[in-house]
Design a protein around this motif. Sequence first.
Motif, PDB file in Angstrom:
ATOM      1  N   LEU A 147      18.043  -7.483  -3.081  1.00 56.20           N
ATOM      2  CA  LEU A 147      18.032  -6.088  -3.875  1.00 56.20           C
ATOM      3  C   LEU A 147      19.276  -5.626  -4.371  1.00 56.20           C
ATOM      4  CD1 LEU A 147      15.548  -4.404  -1.347  1.00 56.20           C
ATOM      5  CD2 LEU A 147      15.075  -5.173  -3.680  1.00 56.20           C
ATOM      6  N   LYS A 148      20.400  -5.985  -3.469  1.00 54.75           N
ATOM      7  CA  LYS A 148      21.776  -5.210  -4.402  1.00 54.75           C
ATOM      8  C   LYS A 148      22.100  -6.013  -5.347  1.00 54.75           C
ATOM      9  CE  LYS A 148      24.744  -4.148  -1.027  1.00 54.75           C
ATOM     10  NZ  LYS A 148      25.342  -4.174   0.211  1.00 54.75           N
ATOM     11  N   GLU A 149      22.136  -7.261  -5.226  1.00 53.89           N
ATOM     12  CA  GLU A 149      22.706  -8.466  -6.165  1.00 53.89           C
ATOM     13  C   GLU A 149      21.926  -8.157  -7.481  1.00 53.89           C
ATOM     14  OE1 GLU A 149      22.191 -12.211  -4.653  1.00 53.89           O
ATOM     15  OE2 GLU A 149      23.947 -11.897  -3.006  1.00 53.89           O
ATOM     16  N   GLU A 150      20.395  -8.118  -7.378  1.00 53.42           N
ATOM     17  CA  GLU A 150      19.754  -7.769  -8.637  1.00 53.42           C
ATOM     18  C   GLU A 150      19.425  -6.598  -8.904  1.00 53.42           C
ATOM     19  OE1 GLU A 150      16.338 -10.515  -8.706  1.00 53.42           O
ATOM     20  OE2 GLU A 150      17.367 -11.875  -7.335  1.00 53.42           O
ATOM     21  N   ASP A 151      20.208  -5.426  -8.433  1.00 58.44           N
ATOM     22  CA  ASP A 151      20.021  -4.326  -8.654  1.00 58.44           C
ATOM     23  C   ASP A 151      18.530  -3.488  -8.891  1.00 58.44           C
ATOM     24  OD1 ASP A 151      21.107  -1.532  -9.449  1.00 58.44           O
ATOM     25  OD2 ASP A 151      21.142  -1.990 -11.297  1.00 58.44           O
ATOM     26  N   ARG A 152      17.735  -3.840  -7.589  1.00 59.45           N
ATOM     27  CA  ARG A 152      16.316  -3.546  -7.962  1.00 59.45           C
ATOM     28  C   ARG A 152      16.148  -2.715  -6.671  1.00 59.45           C
ATOM     29  NH1 ARG A 152      16.818  -5.347 -12.144  1.00 59.45           N
ATOM     30  NH2 ARG A 152      15.565  -6.978 -12.916  1.00 59.45           N
ATOM     31  N   SER A 153      14.862  -1.931  -6.451  1.00 55.15           N
ATOM     32  CA  SER A 153      14.808  -1.203  -5.466  1.00 55.15           C
ATOM     33  C   SER A 153      13.566  -1.418  -4.561  1.00 55.15           C
ATOM     34  CB  SER A 153      14.364   0.227  -6.038  1.00 55.15           C
ATOM     35  OG  SER A 153      15.520   0.786  -6.775  1.00 55.15           O
ATOM     36  N   VAL A 154      12.698  -2.378  -5.048  1.00 51.59           N
ATOM     37  CA  VAL A 154      11.636  -2.836  -4.246  1.00 51.59           C
ATOM     38  C   VAL A 154      11.408  -4.251  -4.173  1.00 51.59           C
ATOM     39  CG1 VAL A 154       8.958  -2.728  -4.258  1.00 51.59           C
ATOM     40  CG2 VAL A 154      10.287  -0.713  -4.873  1.00 51.59           C
ATOM     41  N   ALA A 155      11.141  -4.939  -2.971  1.00 53.44           N
ATOM     42  CA  ALA A 155      10.729  -6.091  -2.787  1.00 53.44           C
ATOM     43  C   ALA A 155       9.330  -6.485  -2.311  1.00 53.44           C
ATOM     44  CB  ALA A 155      11.629  -6.921  -1.659  1.00 53.44           C
ATOM     45  N   VAL A 156       8.507  -7.296  -3.117  1.00 57.46           N
ATOM     46  CA  VAL A 156       7.161  -7.403  -2.935  1.00 57.46           C
ATOM     47  C   VAL A 156       6.972  -8.658  -1.921  1.00 57.46           C
ATOM     48  CG1 VAL A 156       4.941  -8.124  -3.769  1.00 57.46           C
ATOM     49  CG2 VAL A 156       6.531  -6.384  -4.921  1.00 57.46           C
ATOM     50  N   VAL A 157       6.346  -8.265  -0.833  1.00 55.76           N
ATOM     51  CA  VAL A 157       6.217  -9.433   0.367  1.00 55.76           C
ATOM     52  C   VAL A 157       4.818 -10.161   0.256  1.00 55.76           C
ATOM     53  CG1 VAL A 157       6.351  -9.731   2.623  1.00 55.76           C
ATOM     54  CG2 VAL A 157       7.610  -7.895   1.966  1.00 55.76           C
ATOM     55  N   VAL A 158       5.173 -11.778   0.019  1.00 56.01           N
ATOM     56  CA  VAL A 158       3.941 -12.471  -0.072  1.00 56.01           C
ATOM     57  C   VAL A 158       4.031 -13.530   1.142  1.00 56.01           C
ATOM     58  CG1 VAL A 158       4.045 -12.440  -2.772  1.00 56.01           C
ATOM     59  CG2 VAL A 158       5.420 -14.112  -1.651  1.00 56.01           C
ATOM     60  N   ASN A 159       2.886 -14.027   1.059  1.00 56.52           N
ATOM     61  CA  ASN A 159       2.622 -15.159   1.775  1.00 56.52           C
ATOM     62  C   ASN A 159       2.744 -16.430   1.521  1.00 56.52           C
ATOM     63  OD1 ASN A 159       0.132 -15.798   0.406  1.00 56.52           O
ATOM     64  ND2 ASN A 159      -1.178 -14.870   2.018  1.00 56.52           N
ATOM     65  N   GLU A 160       2.596 -17.559   2.316  1.00 58.77           N
ATOM     66  CA  GLU A 160       2.694 -18.870   1.781  1.00 58.77           C
ATOM     67  C   GLU A 160       1.734 -19.190   0.615  1.00 58.77           C
ATOM     68  OE1 GLU A 160       0.488 -19.274   5.743  1.00 58.77           O
ATOM     69  OE2 GLU A 160       1.983 -18.019   4.674  1.00 58.77           O
ATOM     70  N   PHE A 161       0.893 -18.775   0.501  1.00 58.12           N
ATOM     71  CA  PHE A 161       0.017 -18.918  -0.812  1.00 58.12           C
ATOM     72  C   PHE A 161       0.184 -17.990  -2.115  1.00 58.12           C
ATOM     73  CE2 PHE A 161      -2.289 -19.757   3.278  1.00 58.12           C
ATOM     74  CZ  PHE A 161      -2.590 -21.178   3.121  1.00 58.12           C
ATOM     75  N   GLY A 162       1.411 -17.254  -1.996  1.00 58.26           N
ATOM     76  CA  GLY A 162       1.722 -16.268  -3.082  1.00 58.26           C
ATOM     77  C   GLY A 162       0.932 -15.008  -3.022  1.00 58.26           C
ATOM     78  N   GLU A 163       0.039 -14.775  -2.038  1.00 58.20           N
ATOM     79  CA  GLU A 163      -0.957 -13.584  -2.058  1.00 58.20           C
ATOM     80  C   GLU A 163       0.157 -12.306  -1.481  1.00 58.20           C
ATOM     81  OE1 GLU A 163      -4.898 -16.115  -0.829  1.00 58.20           O
ATOM     82  OE2 GLU A 163      -3.648 -14.886   0.758  1.00 58.20           O
ATOM     83  N   LEU A 164      -0.420 -11.048  -2.073  1.00 53.71           N
ATOM     84  CA  LEU A 164       0.254  -9.866  -1.845  1.00 53.71           C
ATOM     85  C   LEU A 164       0.058  -9.511  -0.337  1.00 53.71           C
ATOM     86  CD1 LEU A 164       2.084  -7.266  -2.499  1.00 53.71           C
ATOM     87  CD2 LEU A 164      -0.063  -6.450  -3.615  1.00 53.71           C
ATOM     88  N   LEU A 165       1.218  -9.330   0.326  1.00 49.26           N
ATOM     89  CA  LEU A 165       0.868  -8.613   1.633  1.00 49.26           C
ATOM     90  C   LEU A 165       1.302  -7.210   1.833  1.00 49.26           C
ATOM     91  CD1 LEU A 165       2.094 -11.584   4.091  1.00 49.26           C
ATOM     92  CD2 LEU A 165      -0.152 -11.065   3.481  1.00 49.26           C
ATOM     93  N   GLY A 166       2.510  -6.748   1.062  1.00 49.20           N
ATOM     94  CA  GLY A 166       2.937  -5.556   1.329  1.00 49.20           C
ATOM     95  C   GLY A 166       4.253  -5.408   0.347  1.00 49.20           C
ATOM     96  N   ALA A 167       4.928  -4.519   0.681  1.00 44.68           N
ATOM     97  CA  ALA A 167       6.296  -4.171  -0.037  1.00 44.68           C
ATOM     98  C   ALA A 167       7.077  -3.426   0.811  1.00 44.68           C
ATOM     99  CB  ALA A 167       6.077  -3.347  -1.338  1.00 44.68           C
ATOM    100  N   VAL A 168       8.505  -3.614   0.743  1.00 44.33           N
ATOM    101  CA  VAL A 168       9.519  -2.757   1.300  1.00 44.33           C
ATOM    102  C   VAL A 168      10.476  -2.421   0.328  1.00 44.33           C
ATOM    103  CG1 VAL A 168      10.914  -4.747   1.776  1.00 44.33           C
ATOM    104  CG2 VAL A 168      11.072  -2.948   2.997  1.00 44.33           C
ATOM    105  N   SER A 169      11.124  -1.169   0.294  1.00 40.95           N
ATOM    106  CA  SER A 169      12.040  -0.521  -0.576  1.00 40.95           C
ATOM    107  C   SER A 169      13.422  -0.571  -0.081  1.00 40.95           C
ATOM    108  CB  SER A 169      11.695   0.981  -0.965  1.00 40.95           C
ATOM    109  OG  SER A 169      11.752   1.505   0.042  1.00 40.95           O
ATOM    110  N   ILE A 170      14.464  -0.660  -0.790  1.00 41.16           N
ATOM    111  CA  ILE A 170      15.901  -0.332  -0.090  1.00 41.16           C
ATOM    112  C   ILE A 170      16.064   0.813   0.558  1.00 41.16           C
ATOM    113  CG2 ILE A 170      16.714   0.464  -2.360  1.00 41.16           C
ATOM    114  CD1 ILE A 170      19.215  -1.323  -1.726  1.00 41.16           C
TER     115      ILE A 170
END
Length: 423
Positions: free
Chosen positions: A293-316
Amino acid sequence: MSSFASWFYEAWPLVLAMGVLILLSAMFSGSEAALFSLSTRDKKLLRRGGIGGKIATRLLADPEPLLSAILFWNLLINMTYFALAAILGSRLEASSGHSAAFFLTASSLLAIIFFSEMLPKSFAVLVPVRLSVALAPPLAMAVRVVSPVLPMVTQANSAIGRLLWPSFQAEPEIDLADIERAIELGTDDAALLQRERRSLRNLVQTAETRVGEWMRPRSKLWLCNEPIHRKTIIDQPMRSGYLMVMDPDEEMITKAIGLRTLRPSQLDNLDGAAESVIYVPWSALVSQVLDRLKEEDRSVAVVVNEFGELLGAVSIDEIMQQILAPHHEEDLRGRAAITQSGPMQYRVWGLTSIRKLIKELGLEIDGEGVTTVAGYVGRYNERLARIGDSAPLDKFVLTVAEEDKDGVWIDVSPQPSDDEAAS
Protein backbone atom coordinates in the motif's frame (compact mmCIF):
# COMPACT_ATOMS: atom_id res chain seq x y z
CA MET A 1 42.55 49.08 -27.55
CA SER A 2 43.10 48.45 -23.85
CA SER A 3 44.54 45.18 -22.60
CA PHE A 4 41.24 44.20 -20.91
CA ALA A 5 39.21 44.98 -24.04
CA SER A 6 41.62 42.97 -26.11
CA TRP A 7 41.39 40.11 -23.63
CA PHE A 8 37.58 40.18 -23.62
CA TYR A 9 37.43 40.27 -27.42
CA GLU A 10 39.42 37.05 -27.52
CA ALA A 11 37.75 35.46 -24.47
CA TRP A 12 34.04 36.12 -25.07
CA PRO A 13 33.37 32.62 -26.57
CA LEU A 14 34.72 31.04 -23.38
CA VAL A 15 32.67 33.44 -21.22
CA LEU A 16 29.56 32.50 -23.22
CA ALA A 17 30.39 28.80 -22.78
CA MET A 18 30.73 29.32 -19.01
CA GLY A 19 27.30 30.97 -18.95
CA VAL A 20 25.79 28.00 -20.77
CA LEU A 21 27.48 25.62 -18.33
CA ILE A 22 26.00 27.55 -15.39
CA LEU A 23 22.51 27.18 -16.91
CA LEU A 24 23.03 23.43 -17.43
CA SER A 25 24.33 23.02 -13.88
CA ALA A 26 21.33 24.97 -12.59
CA MET A 27 19.00 22.65 -14.52
CA PHE A 28 20.48 19.51 -12.97
CA SER A 29 20.65 20.99 -9.46
CA GLY A 30 17.08 22.28 -9.69
CA SER A 31 15.74 19.00 -11.06
CA GLU A 32 17.42 17.08 -8.23
CA ALA A 33 15.85 19.34 -5.59
CA ALA A 34 12.44 19.27 -7.29
CA LEU A 35 12.17 15.53 -7.91
CA PHE A 36 13.47 14.42 -4.52
CA SER A 37 11.38 16.91 -2.53
CA LEU A 38 8.02 15.74 -3.92
CA SER A 39 5.50 14.74 -1.27
CA THR A 40 3.01 11.90 -1.65
CA ARG A 41 0.33 14.36 -2.77
CA ASP A 42 2.74 15.96 -5.25
CA LYS A 43 3.48 12.56 -6.80
CA LYS A 44 -0.23 12.01 -7.34
CA LEU A 45 -0.43 15.36 -9.13
CA LEU A 46 2.65 14.43 -11.14
CA ARG A 47 0.88 11.45 -12.70
CA ARG A 48 -1.69 13.85 -14.15
CA GLY A 49 0.98 16.20 -15.54
CA GLY A 50 0.89 14.99 -19.14
CA ILE A 51 3.93 13.56 -20.91
CA GLY A 52 6.40 15.36 -18.63
CA GLY A 53 4.64 14.06 -15.52
CA LYS A 54 4.65 10.49 -16.80
CA ILE A 55 8.36 10.72 -17.63
CA ALA A 56 9.12 12.12 -14.17
CA THR A 57 7.10 9.34 -12.53
CA ARG A 58 9.04 6.74 -14.51
CA LEU A 59 12.36 8.29 -13.49
CA LEU A 60 11.38 8.30 -9.80
CA ALA A 61 10.41 4.63 -10.00
CA ASP A 62 14.16 3.84 -10.12
CA PRO A 63 15.82 6.74 -8.24
CA GLU A 64 19.36 5.33 -7.96
CA PRO A 65 20.38 5.69 -11.65
CA LEU A 66 18.56 9.02 -11.77
CA LEU A 67 20.56 10.44 -8.89
CA SER A 68 23.80 8.95 -10.23
CA ALA A 69 23.20 10.55 -13.64
CA ILE A 70 22.44 13.96 -12.09
CA LEU A 71 25.60 13.86 -9.98
CA PHE A 72 27.66 12.65 -12.96
CA TRP A 73 26.51 15.49 -15.23
CA ASN A 74 26.88 18.10 -12.48
CA LEU A 75 30.43 16.96 -11.79
CA LEU A 76 31.34 16.95 -15.49
CA ILE A 77 29.82 20.42 -16.04
CA ASN A 78 31.51 21.92 -12.99
CA MET A 79 34.91 20.49 -13.93
CA THR A 80 34.57 21.92 -17.45
CA TYR A 81 33.46 25.26 -16.01
CA PHE A 82 36.46 25.57 -13.71
CA ALA A 83 38.80 24.45 -16.51
CA LEU A 84 37.51 27.32 -18.67
CA ALA A 85 37.77 29.69 -15.71
CA ALA A 86 41.43 28.66 -15.24
CA ILE A 87 42.17 29.29 -18.92
CA LEU A 88 40.54 32.73 -18.76
CA GLY A 89 42.36 33.55 -15.51
CA SER A 90 45.76 32.67 -16.96
CA ARG A 91 45.10 34.80 -20.05
CA LEU A 92 43.86 37.74 -17.94
CA GLU A 93 46.87 37.46 -15.63
CA ALA A 94 49.19 37.72 -18.61
CA SER A 95 47.44 40.84 -19.92
CA SER A 96 46.20 42.62 -16.76
CA GLY A 97 48.08 41.21 -13.76
CA HIS A 98 47.42 39.09 -10.67
CA SER A 99 44.65 41.24 -9.18
CA ALA A 100 42.41 40.99 -12.25
CA ALA A 101 42.97 37.21 -12.45
CA PHE A 102 42.12 36.79 -8.75
CA PHE A 103 38.95 38.86 -9.18
CA LEU A 104 37.89 36.74 -12.17
CA THR A 105 38.50 33.48 -10.31
CA ALA A 106 36.56 34.63 -7.21
CA SER A 107 33.70 35.94 -9.37
CA SER A 108 33.51 32.66 -11.29
CA LEU A 109 33.32 30.68 -8.03
CA LEU A 110 30.60 32.90 -6.53
CA ALA A 111 28.63 32.85 -9.78
CA ILE A 112 28.43 29.06 -10.01
CA ILE A 113 27.60 28.72 -6.29
CA PHE A 114 24.77 31.23 -6.45
CA PHE A 115 23.33 30.73 -9.93
CA SER A 116 23.74 26.96 -10.25
CA GLU A 117 23.19 25.79 -6.67
CA MET A 118 21.53 28.20 -4.26
CA LEU A 119 19.09 29.98 -6.57
CA PRO A 120 17.78 26.98 -8.61
CA LYS A 121 17.38 24.73 -5.56
CA SER A 122 15.56 27.43 -3.59
CA PHE A 123 13.21 27.97 -6.53
CA ALA A 124 12.76 24.22 -7.12
CA VAL A 125 11.42 23.45 -3.66
CA LEU A 126 8.78 26.16 -4.10
CA VAL A 127 7.30 24.71 -7.31
CA PRO A 128 8.53 21.09 -7.39
CA VAL A 129 5.68 19.66 -9.47
CA ARG A 130 5.81 22.24 -12.27
CA LEU A 131 9.59 22.12 -12.45
CA SER A 132 9.63 18.31 -12.45
CA VAL A 133 7.17 18.21 -15.35
CA ALA A 134 9.17 20.80 -17.32
CA LEU A 135 12.62 19.29 -16.75
CA ALA A 136 11.71 15.59 -16.96
CA PRO A 137 12.14 15.19 -20.77
CA PRO A 138 15.70 16.63 -21.00
CA LEU A 139 16.62 14.86 -17.77
CA ALA A 140 15.42 11.52 -19.18
CA MET A 141 17.59 12.11 -22.24
CA ALA A 142 20.59 12.89 -20.02
CA VAL A 143 20.03 9.68 -18.03
CA ARG A 144 19.83 7.66 -21.24
CA VAL A 145 23.09 9.13 -22.56
CA VAL A 146 25.11 8.16 -19.48
CA SER A 147 23.27 4.90 -18.73
CA PRO A 148 26.08 2.73 -20.23
CA VAL A 149 28.60 4.40 -17.91
CA LEU A 150 26.56 4.19 -14.69
CA PRO A 151 27.30 0.49 -13.90
CA MET A 152 31.02 1.23 -14.08
CA VAL A 153 30.58 4.21 -11.74
CA THR A 154 28.63 2.06 -9.28
CA GLN A 155 31.28 -0.65 -9.30
CA ALA A 156 34.04 1.92 -8.84
CA ASN A 157 32.24 3.40 -5.83
CA SER A 158 31.81 -0.08 -4.35
CA ALA A 159 35.50 -0.91 -4.89
CA ILE A 160 36.64 2.36 -3.31
CA GLY A 161 34.33 1.76 -0.37
CA ARG A 162 35.76 -1.71 0.22
CA LEU A 163 39.28 -0.34 -0.06
CA LEU A 164 38.75 2.50 2.43
CA TRP A 165 36.46 0.61 4.85
CA PRO A 166 37.40 -3.08 4.52
CA SER A 167 36.02 -4.03 7.94
CA PHE A 168 32.71 -2.19 7.59
CA GLN A 169 29.79 -4.42 8.61
CA ALA A 170 26.08 -3.80 8.80
CA GLU A 171 24.69 -3.43 12.30
CA PRO A 172 22.57 -6.34 13.54
CA GLU A 173 18.80 -5.99 13.51
CA ILE A 174 17.29 -4.44 16.62
CA ASP A 175 15.88 -7.08 18.90
CA LEU A 176 12.33 -6.73 20.22
CA ALA A 177 13.59 -6.92 23.80
CA ASP A 178 15.91 -3.97 23.13
CA ILE A 179 12.99 -1.89 21.85
CA GLU A 180 10.90 -2.77 24.92
CA ARG A 181 13.83 -1.80 27.14
CA ALA A 182 14.15 1.54 25.33
CA ILE A 183 10.44 2.17 25.86
CA GLU A 184 10.74 1.40 29.58
CA LEU A 185 13.65 3.82 29.95
CA GLY A 186 11.89 6.51 27.91
CA THR A 187 8.88 7.13 30.16
CA ASP A 188 7.79 6.82 33.78
CA ASP A 189 4.08 7.01 32.93
CA ALA A 190 2.63 3.52 33.55
CA ALA A 191 -0.42 4.06 31.32
CA LEU A 192 1.69 5.42 28.47
CA LEU A 193 4.17 2.57 28.89
CA GLN A 194 1.36 0.03 28.60
CA ARG A 195 0.00 1.66 25.43
CA GLU A 196 3.47 1.76 23.86
CA ARG A 197 4.05 -1.90 24.68
CA ARG A 198 0.68 -2.81 23.17
CA SER A 199 1.44 -0.85 19.99
CA LEU A 200 4.87 -2.47 19.72
CA ARG A 201 3.35 -5.92 20.18
CA ASN A 202 0.73 -5.22 17.51
CA LEU A 203 3.40 -3.89 15.14
CA VAL A 204 5.47 -7.07 15.49
CA GLN A 205 2.30 -9.13 15.09
CA THR A 206 1.77 -7.75 11.57
CA ALA A 207 4.73 -9.87 10.43
CA GLU A 208 2.95 -13.09 11.42
CA THR A 209 -0.74 -12.22 10.96
CA ARG A 210 -2.63 -12.95 7.76
CA VAL A 211 -4.55 -10.09 6.21
CA GLY A 212 -7.67 -12.27 6.22
CA GLU A 213 -7.78 -11.88 9.99
CA TRP A 214 -7.80 -8.06 9.91
CA MET A 215 -9.95 -7.52 6.84
CA ARG A 216 -13.53 -6.27 6.84
CA PRO A 217 -15.69 -9.09 5.36
CA ARG A 218 -17.61 -8.43 2.16
CA SER A 219 -20.92 -8.36 4.00
CA LYS A 220 -19.66 -5.45 6.15
CA LEU A 221 -18.34 -3.32 3.25
CA TRP A 222 -20.16 -0.29 1.85
CA LEU A 223 -20.59 -1.26 -1.80
CA CYS A 224 -22.00 0.68 -4.74
CA ASN A 225 -22.10 0.54 -8.53
CA GLU A 226 -21.06 3.04 -11.16
CA PRO A 227 -22.02 5.75 -11.90
CA ILE A 228 -21.64 7.08 -8.37
CA HIS A 229 -24.24 9.64 -7.36
CA ARG A 230 -24.08 12.27 -4.63
CA LYS A 231 -27.19 10.84 -2.97
CA THR A 232 -25.38 7.53 -2.48
CA ILE A 233 -23.45 9.20 0.33
CA ILE A 234 -25.83 11.90 1.55
CA ASP A 235 -29.02 9.83 1.75
CA GLN A 236 -27.43 6.94 3.69
CA PRO A 237 -25.67 6.69 7.04
CA MET A 238 -21.92 6.24 6.76
CA ARG A 239 -21.21 2.52 7.15
CA SER A 240 -17.43 2.79 6.94
CA GLY A 241 -14.66 5.21 5.99
CA TYR A 242 -14.51 3.96 2.40
CA LEU A 243 -17.11 3.53 -0.32
CA MET A 244 -16.22 0.54 -2.51
CA VAL A 245 -17.07 0.72 -6.21
CA MET A 246 -17.97 -2.60 -7.86
CA ASP A 247 -17.46 -3.68 -11.46
CA PRO A 248 -20.51 -4.01 -13.76
CA ASP A 249 -20.86 -7.71 -12.87
CA GLU A 250 -20.83 -6.87 -9.13
CA GLU A 251 -18.18 -9.51 -8.52
CA MET A 252 -15.10 -7.44 -7.68
CA ILE A 253 -14.16 -4.08 -6.19
CA THR A 254 -12.35 -1.85 -8.69
CA LYS A 255 -12.09 1.50 -6.87
CA ALA A 256 -12.43 3.02 -3.40
CA ILE A 257 -13.44 6.49 -2.24
CA GLY A 258 -12.06 7.79 1.07
CA LEU A 259 -15.13 9.52 2.50
CA ARG A 260 -13.42 11.14 5.49
CA THR A 261 -11.03 13.05 3.25
CA LEU A 262 -13.65 14.26 0.75
CA ARG A 263 -14.01 17.99 0.28
CA PRO A 264 -17.51 19.43 -0.27
CA SER A 265 -16.58 20.34 -3.84
CA GLN A 266 -15.75 16.69 -4.60
CA LEU A 267 -19.28 15.48 -3.85
CA ASP A 268 -20.32 16.58 -7.34
CA ASN A 269 -17.51 14.54 -8.94
CA LEU A 270 -17.17 11.35 -6.92
CA ASP A 271 -15.71 9.47 -9.90
CA GLY A 272 -12.74 11.82 -9.84
CA ALA A 273 -12.21 11.21 -6.11
CA ALA A 274 -12.07 7.43 -6.54
CA GLU A 275 -8.67 5.73 -6.49
CA SER A 276 -7.52 2.32 -7.65
CA VAL A 277 -7.15 -0.60 -5.23
CA ILE A 278 -4.64 -3.43 -4.97
CA TYR A 279 -5.50 -7.12 -4.76
CA VAL A 280 -3.92 -9.47 -2.23
CA PRO A 281 -4.53 -13.12 -1.28
CA TRP A 282 -6.15 -13.80 2.06
CA SER A 283 -2.98 -15.61 3.20
CA ALA A 284 -0.70 -12.56 2.68
CA LEU A 285 0.85 -11.13 5.83
CA VAL A 286 -0.42 -7.78 7.08
CA SER A 287 3.13 -6.37 6.98
CA GLN A 288 3.42 -7.30 3.29
CA VAL A 289 0.09 -5.67 2.48
CA LEU A 290 1.10 -2.51 4.36
CA ASP A 291 4.37 -2.34 2.39
CA ARG A 292 2.51 -2.69 -0.92
CA LEU A 293 0.00 0.00 0.00
CA LYS A 294 2.84 2.39 0.81
CA GLU A 295 4.90 1.52 -2.27
CA GLU A 296 1.98 1.89 -4.69
CA ASP A 297 0.48 4.85 -2.82
CA ARG A 298 -2.93 3.20 -2.38
CA SER A 299 -5.36 3.25 0.51
CA VAL A 300 -7.35 0.01 0.14
CA ALA A 301 -6.35 -3.62 -0.42
CA VAL A 302 -9.02 -6.03 -1.69
CA VAL A 303 -8.66 -9.53 -0.24
CA VAL A 304 -9.39 -12.50 -2.53
CA ASN A 305 -9.30 -16.26 -2.11
CA GLU A 306 -7.40 -18.80 -4.18
CA PHE A 307 -10.12 -18.66 -6.85
CA GLY A 308 -9.92 -14.87 -7.18
CA GLU A 309 -13.26 -14.36 -5.43
CA LEU A 310 -13.88 -11.31 -3.26
CA LEU A 311 -13.61 -12.01 0.47
CA GLY A 312 -13.31 -8.50 1.93
CA ALA A 313 -11.07 -5.47 2.08
CA VAL A 314 -8.73 -3.69 4.45
CA SER A 315 -7.65 -0.05 4.39
CA ILE A 316 -4.36 1.44 5.49
CA ASP A 317 -6.32 3.45 8.08
CA GLU A 318 -7.69 0.26 9.63
CA ILE A 319 -4.26 -1.35 9.72
CA MET A 320 -2.70 1.66 11.45
CA GLN A 321 -5.62 1.87 13.88
CA GLN A 322 -5.22 -1.80 14.70
CA ILE A 323 -1.52 -1.21 15.41
CA LEU A 324 -1.68 2.09 17.30
CA ALA A 325 -5.17 2.14 18.80
CA PRO A 326 -6.57 -1.39 18.80
CA HIS A 327 -10.13 -1.83 19.98
CA HIS A 328 -11.73 -4.89 21.49
CA GLU A 329 -13.18 -7.06 18.75
CA GLU A 330 -16.95 -6.89 18.96
CA ASP A 331 -19.93 -8.09 16.96
CA LEU A 332 -22.45 -5.73 15.40
CA ARG A 333 -24.41 -5.41 18.64
CA GLY A 334 -21.42 -4.34 20.70
CA ARG A 335 -20.89 -7.62 22.54
CA ALA A 336 -17.36 -8.92 23.13
CA ALA A 337 -16.26 -11.36 20.45
CA ILE A 338 -14.89 -13.88 22.97
CA THR A 339 -16.39 -14.28 26.43
CA GLN A 340 -15.67 -16.93 29.05
CA SER A 341 -18.89 -18.46 30.34
CA GLY A 342 -17.30 -20.93 32.76
CA PRO A 343 -14.21 -23.04 33.42
CA MET A 344 -12.89 -24.00 29.97
CA GLN A 345 -16.16 -22.71 28.49
CA TYR A 346 -16.32 -19.86 25.94
CA ARG A 347 -18.81 -18.20 23.61
CA VAL A 348 -17.33 -16.82 20.39
CA TRP A 349 -18.70 -14.57 17.65
CA GLY A 350 -18.50 -16.46 14.36
CA LEU A 351 -16.54 -13.74 12.53
CA THR A 352 -13.78 -13.82 15.15
CA SER A 353 -10.36 -14.80 13.81
CA ILE A 354 -9.65 -18.51 14.34
CA ARG A 355 -6.07 -17.50 15.08
CA LYS A 356 -7.29 -15.22 17.88
CA LEU A 357 -9.35 -18.04 19.39
CA ILE A 358 -6.41 -20.45 19.20
CA LYS A 359 -4.26 -17.96 21.11
CA GLU A 360 -7.01 -17.38 23.66
CA LEU A 361 -7.27 -21.12 24.29
CA GLY A 362 -3.49 -21.48 24.56
CA LEU A 363 -3.25 -24.03 21.76
CA GLU A 364 -0.29 -24.57 19.43
CA ILE A 365 -1.99 -25.67 16.24
CA ASP A 366 -2.48 -24.24 12.76
CA GLY A 367 -5.75 -22.66 11.64
CA GLU A 368 -5.74 -25.02 8.63
CA GLY A 369 -6.13 -22.33 5.97
CA VAL A 370 -9.34 -20.69 7.22
CA THR A 371 -9.84 -17.22 8.63
CA THR A 372 -12.84 -17.14 10.97
CA VAL A 373 -14.26 -19.49 13.59
CA ALA A 374 -17.48 -19.86 11.57
CA GLY A 375 -15.38 -20.67 8.51
CA TYR A 376 -13.56 -23.37 10.46
CA VAL A 377 -16.85 -25.01 11.48
CA GLY A 378 -18.23 -24.60 7.96
CA ARG A 379 -15.18 -26.23 6.40
CA TYR A 380 -15.41 -29.21 8.73
CA ASN A 381 -19.11 -29.74 7.93
CA GLU A 382 -18.69 -28.75 4.24
CA ARG A 383 -21.47 -26.16 4.40
CA LEU A 384 -22.25 -22.78 5.94
CA ALA A 385 -22.28 -22.99 9.74
CA ARG A 386 -25.79 -23.43 11.18
CA ILE A 387 -27.24 -24.22 14.59
CA GLY A 388 -26.18 -27.63 15.84
CA ASP A 389 -23.06 -27.93 13.67
CA SER A 390 -19.87 -28.81 15.56
CA ALA A 391 -16.19 -29.25 14.81
CA PRO A 392 -13.27 -30.49 16.92
CA LEU A 393 -10.41 -28.11 17.71
CA ASP A 394 -7.63 -30.02 19.46
CA LYS A 395 -9.02 -30.78 22.96
CA PHE A 396 -12.05 -28.54 22.45
CA VAL A 397 -15.22 -28.83 20.43
CA LEU A 398 -16.94 -25.90 18.68
CA THR A 399 -20.74 -25.95 18.52
CA VAL A 400 -22.98 -23.40 16.78
CA ALA A 401 -25.42 -22.29 19.49
CA GLU A 402 -27.11 -19.13 18.15
CA GLU A 403 -27.85 -17.76 14.68
CA ASP A 404 -29.29 -14.53 13.30
CA LYS A 405 -29.06 -12.44 10.13
CA ASP A 406 -25.68 -10.99 11.17
CA GLY A 407 -23.92 -14.26 11.88
CA VAL A 408 -23.60 -17.04 14.41
CA TRP A 409 -22.44 -17.52 18.00
CA ILE A 410 -20.37 -20.59 18.74
CA ASP A 411 -19.87 -22.33 22.09
CA VAL A 412 -16.40 -23.67 22.87
CA SER A 413 -16.18 -26.48 25.43
CA PRO A 414 -13.75 -29.30 26.27
CA GLN A 415 -14.21 -32.50 24.31
CA PRO A 416 -15.96 -35.16 26.39
CA SER A 417 -13.89 -38.02 27.71
CA ASP A 418 -14.34 -41.56 26.39
CA ASP A 419 -16.49 -42.49 29.38
CA GLU A 420 -18.74 -39.44 28.93
CA ALA A 421 -19.04 -40.11 25.19
CA ALA A 422 -20.01 -43.76 25.83
CA SER A 423 -22.69 -42.79 28.34
